[in-house]
Write a protein that holds these residues in place. Structure first.
Motif, mmCIF file in Angstrom:
data_model
loop_
_atom_site.group_PDB
_atom_site.id
_atom_site.type_symbol
_atom_site.label_atom_id
_atom_site.label_comp_id
_atom_site.label_asym_id
_atom_site.label_seq_id
_atom_site.Cartn_x
_atom_site.Cartn_y
_atom_site.Cartn_z
ATOM 1 N N ARG A 1 60.721 -85.056 35.152
ATOM 2 C CA ARG A 1 59.625 -85.862 34.591
ATOM 3 C C ARG A 1 59.946 -86.245 33.138
ATOM 4 N NH1 ARG A 1 55.189 -87.443 36.524
ATOM 5 N NH2 ARG A 1 55.235 -86.080 38.333
ATOM 6 N N ASP A 2 60.499 -85.312 32.372
ATOM 7 C CA ASP A 2 60.904 -85.635 30.995
ATOM 8 C C ASP A 2 62.018 -86.672 30.974
ATOM 9 O OD1 ASP A 2 59.017 -83.927 29.919
ATOM 10 O OD2 ASP A 2 60.456 -82.320 29.466
ATOM 11 N N MET A 3 62.943 -86.585 31.924
ATOM 12 C CA MET A 3 64.018 -87.577 31.996
ATOM 13 C C MET A 3 63.448 -88.983 32.143
ATOM 14 S SD MET A 3 66.716 -85.550 34.465
ATOM 15 C CE MET A 3 67.800 -86.950 34.723
ATOM 16 N N VAL A 4 62.422 -89.114 32.990
ATOM 17 C CA VAL A 4 61.834 -90.426 33.245
ATOM 18 C C VAL A 4 60.885 -90.832 32.121
ATOM 19 C CG1 VAL A 4 60.309 -91.720 34.810
ATOM 20 C CG2 VAL A 4 62.063 -90.211 35.741
ATOM 21 N N MET A 5 59.998 -89.913 31.709
ATOM 22 C CA MET A 5 58.916 -90.284 30.787
ATOM 23 C C MET A 5 59.320 -90.250 29.309
ATOM 24 S SD MET A 5 55.652 -88.497 32.602
ATOM 25 C CE MET A 5 54.550 -89.127 31.365
ATOM 26 N N LYS A 6 60.119 -89.274 28.913
ATOM 27 C CA LYS A 6 60.453 -89.134 27.492
ATOM 28 C C LYS A 6 61.751 -89.821 27.113
ATOM 29 C CE LYS A 6 58.267 -84.690 26.538
ATOM 30 N NZ LYS A 6 58.521 -83.292 26.131
ATOM 31 N N GLU B 1 57.654 -91.814 41.779
ATOM 32 C CA GLU B 1 58.748 -92.236 42.670
ATOM 33 C C GLU B 1 60.104 -91.936 42.043
ATOM 34 O OE1 GLU B 1 58.346 -96.372 43.617
ATOM 35 O OE2 GLU B 1 56.367 -96.086 44.529
ATOM 36 N N GLU B 2 60.239 -92.225 40.749
ATOM 37 C CA GLU B 2 61.511 -91.992 40.067
ATOM 38 C C GLU B 2 61.835 -90.500 39.978
ATOM 39 O OE1 GLU B 2 63.892 -94.615 38.424
ATOM 40 O OE2 GLU B 2 62.989 -95.006 40.372
ATOM 41 N N VAL B 3 60.823 -89.680 39.723
ATOM 42 C CA VAL B 3 61.033 -88.225 39.697
ATOM 43 C C VAL B 3 61.485 -87.760 41.073
ATOM 44 C CG1 VAL B 3 59.866 -85.996 39.448
ATOM 45 C CG2 VAL B 3 59.465 -87.805 37.771
ATOM 46 N N LYS B 4 60.832 -88.253 42.114
ATOM 47 C CA LYS B 4 61.214 -87.898 43.494
ATOM 48 C C LYS B 4 62.627 -88.376 43.798
ATOM 49 C CE LYS B 4 60.060 -86.960 47.954
ATOM 50 N NZ LYS B 4 61.328 -86.570 48.511
ATOM 51 N N HIS B 5 62.993 -89.555 43.301
ATOM 52 C CA HIS B 5 64.334 -90.095 43.516
ATOM 53 C C HIS B 5 65.393 -89.197 42.864
ATOM 54 C CE1 HIS B 5 67.468 -93.076 44.117
ATOM 55 N NE2 HIS B 5 67.742 -93.057 42.830
ATOM 56 N N ILE B 6 65.113 -88.730 41.636
ATOM 57 C CA ILE B 6 66.038 -87.812 40.955
ATOM 58 C C ILE B 6 66.211 -86.546 41.775
ATOM 59 C CG2 ILE B 6 66.283 -86.296 38.936
ATOM 60 C CD1 ILE B 6 65.032 -88.598 37.273
ATOM 61 N N PHE B 7 65.103 -86.003 42.297
ATOM 62 C CA PHE B 7 65.172 -84.791 43.128
ATOM 63 C C PHE B 7 65.975 -85.033 44.396
ATOM 64 C CE2 PHE B 7 62.403 -82.444 40.537
ATOM 65 C CZ PHE B 7 62.354 -81.146 41.014
ATOM 66 N N ASP B 8 65.736 -86.158 45.056
ATOM 67 C CA ASP B 8 66.448 -86.456 46.300
ATOM 68 C C ASP B 8 67.949 -86.578 46.068
ATOM 69 O OD1 ASP B 8 64.032 -86.422 47.629
ATOM 70 O OD2 ASP B 8 63.831 -88.610 47.744
ATOM 71 N N GLN B 9 68.345 -87.235 44.975
ATOM 72 C CA GLN B 9 69.765 -87.362 44.652
ATOM 73 C C GLN B 9 70.386 -85.997 44.356
ATOM 74 O OE1 GLN B 9 69.779 -90.182 41.361
ATOM 75 N NE2 GLN B 9 70.782 -91.704 42.673
ATOM 76 N N GLN C 1 60.282 -75.843 37.006
ATOM 77 C CA GLN C 1 61.128 -76.156 35.852
ATOM 78 C C GLN C 1 61.930 -77.443 36.102
ATOM 79 O OE1 GLN C 1 60.981 -74.561 33.046
ATOM 80 N NE2 GLN C 1 62.715 -75.388 31.952
ATOM 81 N N ALA C 2 62.496 -77.577 37.295
ATOM 82 C CA ALA C 2 63.263 -78.783 37.626
ATOM 83 C C ALA C 2 62.367 -80.016 37.615
ATOM 84 C CB ALA C 2 63.925 -78.616 38.987
ATOM 85 N N THR C 3 61.125 -79.874 38.081
ATOM 86 C CA THR C 3 60.187 -80.991 38.063
ATOM 87 C C THR C 3 59.891 -81.415 36.628
ATOM 88 O OG1 THR C 3 59.174 -80.224 40.113
ATOM 89 C CG2 THR C 3 57.887 -81.764 38.787
ATOM 90 N N ASN C 4 59.679 -80.448 35.757
ATOM 91 C CA ASN C 4 59.409 -80.765 34.353
ATOM 92 C C ASN C 4 60.598 -81.494 33.717
ATOM 93 O OD1 ASN C 4 56.881 -79.573 34.486
ATOM 94 N ND2 ASN C 4 57.599 -77.601 33.718
#
Length: 163
Positions: A17-22, A63-71, A11-14
């Motif tokens: 991903r929506d934050m970056v893509m949509k 990379e951006e999705v991974k960056h959001i997760f890392d933060q 769910q967090a990944t989705n």
């Protein structure tokens, strides 16, 4: 990982991903939507979808999705460490009581101790045991020396003693 944790990560990944893509919430990509959900050719999850961006852009999205997760992970870990004493106390409370209501939780977070609730289900023990036909006596304020019983407390017929 349990199914619960796996579902939370999915769910967090989705969401990321929506934050970056949509919603264009990416520092590297800027306010551009890469949403391709309307371009699906076949009924299926990812099979047959066309992308309106390159493989390079897809790698940047990842990379951006991974960056959001890392933060988010770093912030979460810092908050947990900062409030470790409250979390430990709360865990100990829950091991004994199993549940806590919202007001008690807020009070505990603000004051660091659980609120004291009087137990209204049990009547407090009587301070003076008396017979049912005796009139109740109002409690007297405590004095420095313990009060000695007087003849007034235990009247005897025909007694004139006073102290």
């Amino acid at each position: 990982m349990s199914t619960g944790a796996s579902g939370d990560i999915q769910q967090a990944t989705n969401i990321a991903r929506d934050m970056v893509m949509k919603y264009g919430m990416s520092e590297k990509l800027g306010p551009i939507s890469f949403d391709d959900s309307s371009h699906s050719i076949f009924i299926g999850r990812d099979f047959g979808t066309t992308k309106s961006y390159s493989e390079e852009t897809a790698a940047t999205i990842d990379e951006e999705v991974k960056h959001i997760f890392d933060q988010a992970y770093a912030k979460c870990e810092a908050l947990l460490r900062e409030h470790a004493d409250l979390l430990t106390g709360l865990a100990e409370y829950l091991l004994i009581h199993e549940t806590i209501d919202g007001d008690d939780f807020r009070y505990y977070c603000e004051h660091g101790v659980m609120p004291v609730h009087p137990d209204d289900t049990i009547e407090p023990p009587a301070k003076v045991i008396r017979r049912m036909d005796e009139a109740p006596v109002a409690p007297q304020p405590d004095t420095e020396a313990p009060a000695q019983p007087t003849d007034v407390d235990t009247p005897e017929a025909g007694s004139d003693k006073t102290e």
